[in-house]
Write an enzyme that holds these catalytic residues in place. Structure first.
Site, PDB file in Angstrom:
ATOM      1  N   LEU A  65       0.842  -1.199   0.000  1.00 18.03           N
ATOM      2  CA  LEU A  65       0.000   0.000   0.000  1.00 18.03           C
ATOM      3  C   LEU A  65       0.877   1.248   0.000  1.00 18.03           C
ATOM      4  O   LEU A  65       2.101   1.150   0.041  1.00 18.03           O
ATOM      5  CB  LEU A  65      -0.917  -0.013   1.234  1.00 18.03           C
ATOM      6  CG  LEU A  65      -1.697  -1.315   1.471  1.00 18.03           C
ATOM      7  CD1 LEU A  65      -2.565  -1.191   2.717  1.00 18.03           C
ATOM      8  CD2 LEU A  65      -2.540  -1.684   0.261  1.00 18.03           C
ATOM      9  N   THR A  97       6.177   1.164   1.944  1.00 14.59           N
ATOM     10  CA  THR A  97       7.144   2.041   2.618  1.00 14.59           C
ATOM     11  C   THR A  97       6.350   2.957   3.538  1.00 14.59           C
ATOM     12  O   THR A  97       5.580   3.808   3.072  1.00 14.59           O
ATOM     13  CB  THR A  97       7.907   2.901   1.591  1.00 14.59           C
ATOM     14  OG1 THR A  97       8.562   2.033   0.676  1.00 14.59           O
ATOM     15  CG2 THR A  97       8.939   3.769   2.287  1.00 14.59           C
ATOM     16  N   LYS A 172      15.114   1.701   4.894  1.00 15.40           N
ATOM     17  CA  LYS A 172      14.506   2.133   3.623  1.00 15.40           C
ATOM     18  C   LYS A 172      14.477   3.665   3.524  1.00 15.40           C
ATOM     19  O   LYS A 172      14.759   4.245   2.469  1.00 15.40           O
ATOM     20  CB  LYS A 172      13.096   1.543   3.533  1.00 15.40           C
ATOM     21  CG  LYS A 172      12.243   2.049   2.402  1.00 15.40           C
ATOM     22  CD  LYS A 172      12.714   1.600   1.042  1.00 15.40           C
ATOM     23  CE  LYS A 172      11.834   2.195  -0.050  1.00 15.40           C
ATOM     24  NZ  LYS A 172      12.405   2.052  -1.373  1.00 15.40           N
ATOM     25  N   LYS A 247       6.595  11.659   0.126  1.00 11.81           N
ATOM     26  CA  LYS A 247       6.204  10.945   1.352  1.00 11.81           C
ATOM     27  C   LYS A 247       7.430  10.339   2.029  1.00 11.81           C
ATOM     28  O   LYS A 247       7.630  10.472   3.236  1.00 11.81           O
ATOM     29  CB  LYS A 247       5.205   9.827   0.974  1.00 11.81           C
ATOM     30  CG  LYS A 247       4.795   8.963   2.150  1.00 11.81           C
ATOM     31  CD  LYS A 247       4.263   7.602   1.711  1.00 11.81           C
ATOM     32  CE  LYS A 247       5.359   6.721   1.170  1.00 11.81           C
ATOM     33  NZ  LYS A 247       5.003   5.325   0.955  1.00 11.81           N
TER      34      LYS A 247
END
Ligand code: NAD
Length: 300
Positions: A65, A97, A172, A247
């Site tokens: 998602l 993420t 990440k 984001k």
């Protein structure tokens, strides 16, 4: 072969499902977009009308998602929490993420339901998802990592254990902040070369053979026509959207604030991507940042 529920069939999720199907699994799929479910069904997946239907009889659940809010809502806080539909012991792998805090909180909630939850965000982009060469960066216990590894290897070539729950998301965020810096720097260098009369193909090759060589130049050139099969050569469509990079940079800024880590380069990259986003480029691939440099020269 296993029965796997896969939820989130966007740019990344769709090709990941294809690789699971190739490996012989039964893959039960759901997305809020009915068209995405129909497309996956056409490729051999089993369509479901809801997330709860997709997880029926599933031994393993995978989600891909966009955000922590979506993950939290699906599993824990939404109107029909998916954790209530899973058999005890089910392994849940979230490849989205998202922020590390939500990953840790979701793992804690899973534990209260007798479920195993790991964060496993990916690197490698849509091309890596299609080719089955993604890098998975896992946060969770050693046992959970060992259980997840075989299926993740069917979608990727590297499966790395970053540490406990949330560690995959921290690693990440560090990676994507560096990627944003690399993309911004590569765009600015190539644009300067082009404006001084150089052929972008020639310049890219020279830098690749020199000390400025980097991942963007090797696999993701931002100048249209320099490389085949990259978003730049198809109008910056598909790939990794600017809004998702923004984001990820916000996630990196949260980590820097929480840990008191200075990130001046990451902050500069974030400012550039934010400018690009508000200029109406939020749905384009992140390599379209090149056009921000081009349009500022034209005084737009
Ligand atoms: P995307 O927007 O293309 O896909 C997300 C999908 O999730 C959409 O189809 C959406 O309808 C679906 N969705 C959202 N909430 C849902 C729900 N409750 N139930 C069912 N479906 C739901 O995004 P993407 O590009 O595939 O990226 C997915 C994740 O992977 C993001 O977190 C992104 O940051 C990360 N990522 C993307 C790339 C890339 O190159 N695109 C690379 C690495 C990581």
């Amino acid at each position: 072969m296993a029965t796997i529920a896969f939820i989130g069939l966007g740019n990344m999720g769709s090709p990941m499902v294809v690789n699971l199907l190739k490996a012989g699994h039964r893959v039960q799929v759901y997305d809020l977009q009915p068209e995405a479910v129909r497309r996956a069904a056409g490729q051999g997946a089993t369509p479901a009308a809801s997330a709860a239907e997709a997880v029926q009889q599933a031994e393993l659940v995978i989600t891909m998602l966009q955000s922590g809010t979506q993950v939290d809502s699906l599993y824990v806080s939404g109107p029909d929490p998916l954790f209530d539909h899973l058999a005890a012991g089910t392994l849940v792998i979230d490849c989205s993420t998202i922020d590390a805090a939500t990953a840790r909180a979701t793992a804690a909630q899973a534990m209260t339901h007798g479920l195993e939850f790991i964060d496993a965000p990916v690197s490698g982009g849509v091309a890596g998802a299609e080719a089955g060469t993604l890098t998975f960066i896992v946060g969770g216990s050693e046992t959970q990592f060992a259980e997840a590894k075989p299926v993740l290897q069917q979608m990727g070539k590297q499966v790395l254990h970053a540490g406990e729950h949330g560690a995959g998301q921290v690693a990440k965020a560090c990676n994507n902040m560096l990627l944003a810096v690399q993309m911004a720097g590569t765009c600015e260098a190539l644009n300067m070369g082009i404006n001084n009369g150089l052929d972008p193909k020639v310049l890219s090759e020279i830098i690749k053979q020199s000390s400025g060589n980097n991942w963007v130049l090797q696999l993701y050139n931002p100048v249209p026509g320099v490389m085949d099969k990259v978003p730049a050569s198809r109008g910056y469509r598909g790939g990794f959207q600017v809004k998702l990079m923004c984001k990820d940079l916000n996630l990196a800024m949260e980590l820097s604030r929480d840990s008191g880590s200075p990130v001046p380069m990451g902050s500069a990259a974030r400012a550039l991507f934010n400018l690009h986003q508000v200029a109406g480029c939020d749905e384009l691939d992140f390599s379209s940042l090149l056009t921000l440099f081009q349009s500022s020269e034209r005084g737009e």
